[in-house]
Design an enzyme around this catalytic site. Sequence first.
Site, mmCIF file in Angstrom:
data_model
loop_
_atom_site.group_PDB
_atom_site.id
_atom_site.type_symbol
_atom_site.label_atom_id
_atom_site.label_comp_id
_atom_site.label_asym_id
_atom_site.label_seq_id
_atom_site.Cartn_x
_atom_site.Cartn_y
_atom_site.Cartn_z
ATOM 1 N N LYS A 34 0.686 -1.121 -0.105
ATOM 2 C CA LYS A 34 0.152 -0.006 0.027
ATOM 3 C C LYS A 34 0.941 1.197 -0.061
ATOM 4 O O LYS A 34 0.329 2.426 -0.341
ATOM 5 C CB LYS A 34 -1.016 0.017 1.220
ATOM 6 N N HIS A 447 45.614 -10.710 12.886
ATOM 7 C CA HIS A 447 46.039 -9.260 13.801
ATOM 8 C C HIS A 447 46.581 -8.463 13.091
ATOM 9 O O HIS A 447 47.038 -8.737 11.917
ATOM 10 C CB HIS A 447 47.334 -9.913 14.715
HETATM 11 P P1 FAD Z 1 7.407 -3.895 7.610
HETATM 12 O O1 FAD Z 1 8.583 -3.624 7.230
HETATM 13 O O2 FAD Z 1 6.633 -3.030 8.517
HETATM 14 O O3 FAD Z 1 6.376 -4.246 6.074
HETATM 15 C C1 FAD Z 1 5.109 -4.225 6.049
HETATM 16 C C2 FAD Z 1 4.597 -3.560 4.993
HETATM 17 O O4 FAD Z 1 3.125 -3.899 4.744
HETATM 18 C C3 FAD Z 1 4.569 -2.187 4.772
HETATM 19 O O5 FAD Z 1 5.147 -1.601 3.749
HETATM 20 C C4 FAD Z 1 3.016 -1.711 4.724
HETATM 21 O O6 FAD Z 1 2.801 -0.609 3.907
HETATM 22 C C5 FAD Z 1 2.315 -2.938 3.989
HETATM 23 N N1 FAD Z 1 1.170 -3.096 4.422
HETATM 24 C C6 FAD Z 1 0.506 -3.073 5.694
HETATM 25 N N2 FAD Z 1 -0.806 -3.285 5.418
HETATM 26 C C7 FAD Z 1 -1.015 -3.516 4.503
HETATM 27 C C8 FAD Z 1 -2.269 -3.765 3.456
HETATM 28 N N3 FAD Z 1 -3.500 -4.154 4.130
HETATM 29 N N4 FAD Z 1 -2.097 -3.965 2.262
HETATM 30 C C9 FAD Z 1 -1.006 -3.720 1.538
HETATM 31 N N5 FAD Z 1 0.233 -3.614 2.230
HETATM 32 C C10 FAD Z 1 0.113 -3.352 3.458
HETATM 33 N N6 FAD Z 1 15.390 -3.642 12.128
HETATM 34 C C11 FAD Z 1 16.474 -4.013 12.191
HETATM 35 O O7 FAD Z 1 16.623 -5.482 12.169
HETATM 36 N N7 FAD Z 1 17.673 -3.496 12.342
HETATM 37 C C12 FAD Z 1 17.520 -2.171 12.212
HETATM 38 O O8 FAD Z 1 18.457 -1.413 11.910
HETATM 39 C C13 FAD Z 1 16.321 -1.442 12.397
HETATM 40 N N8 FAD Z 1 16.278 -0.068 12.463
HETATM 41 C C14 FAD Z 1 14.949 0.524 12.656
HETATM 42 C C15 FAD Z 1 14.694 1.664 12.764
HETATM 43 C C16 FAD Z 1 13.557 2.328 12.871
HETATM 44 C C17 FAD Z 1 13.259 3.816 13.036
HETATM 45 C C18 FAD Z 1 12.163 1.542 12.902
HETATM 46 C C19 FAD Z 1 10.839 2.239 13.096
HETATM 47 C C20 FAD Z 1 12.399 0.017 12.790
HETATM 48 C C21 FAD Z 1 13.767 -0.537 12.717
HETATM 49 N N9 FAD Z 1 13.873 -1.953 12.776
HETATM 50 C C22 FAD Z 1 15.340 -2.237 12.560
HETATM 51 C C23 FAD Z 1 12.711 -2.788 12.655
HETATM 52 C C24 FAD Z 1 12.427 -3.291 11.185
HETATM 53 O O9 FAD Z 1 12.030 -1.777 10.357
HETATM 54 C C25 FAD Z 1 11.176 -4.073 10.907
HETATM 55 O O10 FAD Z 1 11.340 -5.265 12.091
HETATM 56 C C26 FAD Z 1 11.006 -4.750 9.598
HETATM 57 O O11 FAD Z 1 10.673 -3.590 9.055
HETATM 58 C C27 FAD Z 1 9.552 -5.630 9.757
HETATM 59 O O12 FAD Z 1 9.626 -6.230 8.603
HETATM 60 P P2 FAD Z 1 8.126 -6.737 8.071
HETATM 61 O O13 FAD Z 1 8.173 -7.022 6.736
HETATM 62 O O14 FAD Z 1 7.390 -7.468 9.143
HETATM 63 O O15 FAD Z 1 7.217 -5.482 8.052
#
Ligand code: FAD
Length: 468
Positions: A34, A447
């Site tokens: 999205k 080292h």
């Molecule tokens: P997300 O990355 O949140 O992706 C989910 C996606 O689903 C999004 O793009 C969203 O738009 C989409 N979506 C949601 N609902 C719908 C829908 N109904 N229809 C279509 N699309 C939808 N983790 C690390 O390991 N290292 C780091 O250095 C780190 N730094 C971070 C720094 C910050 C500031 C933040 C906020 C988080 C950080 N994280 C880090 C955590 C990491 O970003 C998350 O753990 C990771 O993004 C999770 O991945 P995911 O695929 O589960 O979800």
Amino acid sequence: MANYDLIVIGTGPGGYVAAIRAAQLGLKTAVVEKRATHGGTCLNVGCIPSKALLFASEKFEEAGHSFAGMGINVSAPKLDLAAMQAFKDKGVDGNVKGVEFLLKKNKIDVHFGTAKILGTGKVEVTANADGAKQVLETKNILIATGSDVAQLPGVTIDEEKVVSSTGALALKKVPGKLVVVGAGVIGLELGSVWRRLGAEVTVVEYLDRILPGMDGEVAKSFQRILAKQGFGFKLGTKVTGVETKGKGLKVSVEPAAGGEAEVLDADVVLVAIGRVAYTQGLGLAEAGVETDKRGRVVVDKHYKTNVDGIYAIGDVIAGPMLAHKAEDEGMALAETLAGKAGHVNYDVIPGVVYTFPEVASVGKTEEELKEAGIAYNVGKFPFTANGRAKVNNTTDGFVKFLADAATDKVLGCHIIGPEAGEMIHEVCVLMEFGGSSEDLARTCHAHPTRSEAVKEAALAVEKRAIHF
Ligand code: FAD
Ligand code: NAI
């Protein structure tokens, strides 16, 4: 007949990796996203932009403070924040385009829109472009919708003055005073960015320690290092309200255990008290998909929900909210769907705080071992005794091993020091193979490297470190 074998909802690190692996294994795969770009929280407003600003602000601070000591005389560095933000945006753009390329390369159908699950095998997509709705059919649905910012009751985030990590990554001006609510990973990483660029940073934390979940000794030592850098800490303190007063903000705080209230002045307040599973508008209740008390999708050990054909991974399910955890779950799920044996070893998931110095950890903390009643030996080695650290004048921190007292199997490792986030991986591999501290101690290390401190800490488990 279903159009797809797999529809992945969300193209964050969990979703896009699952989609690519599924396509590699021959499954006809589509993704629905999205946002306008792929990569989810991590690439757009999380890991990647924060690391760009951490990198650039570290260089800024180095140029101002460390160069002269090495005989490099430069005039005081001047900050061009707009250019630094553009540097960050360029890095994000390169990364999200990379995901777009990979999805195309693997012949994955991309739908930009909001997905709603209509039941087993049916996903409704409302297109971002024109709001048009279509229903896609599929054998399997993967929920990889990630997480969103946890709200502080009574405090409204406007992303200008009262910001979440998203606003804190996009500030147009360095705040004079930044109050950070929450001494977790976001608070300390983004607090570091703005402190280096000139803000006075005060971190207000509910608990009496920073980084809950990290090894206690490591957290204590790290807090001392951050305090030396100029961080102010108010531990055991809760924020009860934030009010706008003229151009600034008044942050009301009081001891968590009760006591006298106090008001802190701030130009910007960063709310970083955790994140919550994101399932809004997905239609989970209608589809009968079970969630837990914290709103996370409930899955079995193969990431299957209570509804046949619907799976979930990443931040939207239980476990650490980390990009690499989401990626590995995505791989495992795709492999399971393709008839292979997908697997994630939750005992070996590294965690890194990308501050200066970095903090990296894998496996159990001392507190966890004590609670589980497991007898262990500790091996510790400080960077003050490491040749490379000394000559680079970066001696803060140490490496700490925790090994089973009876078998010497490594149960955990915790490192504070520059590049700790790179160094931790040799311990991850060691633990993945069930290795002992003896195994690591007998592995030749080049080292002079900071990694020699890892070997010395392994030697220290049996009290035979050479250089300390
Ligand atoms: P997300 O990355 O949140 O992706 C989910 C996606 O689903 C999004 O793009 C969203 O738009 C989409 N979506 C949601 N609902 C719908 C829908 N109904 N229809 C279509 N699309 C939808 N983790 C690390 O390991 N290292 C780091 O250095 C780190 N730094 C971070 C720094 C910050 C500031 C933040 C906020 C988080 C950080 N994280 C880090 C955590 C990491 O970003 C998350 O753990 C990771 O993004 C999770 O991945 P995911 O695929 O589960 O979800
Ligand atoms: P967090 O869970 O790491 O830390 C939140 C902190 O806020 C905790 O110390 C908690 O005790 C405190 N807190 C909670 N309520 C509070 C209140 N009312 N008042 C004061 N303090 C309060 O969450 P954070 O930092 O928001 O990060 C969210 C997620 O993003 C984490 O799960 C983390 O894993 C992930 N992340 C990972 C990074 C990395 O791997 N380097 C970087 C940034 C985020």
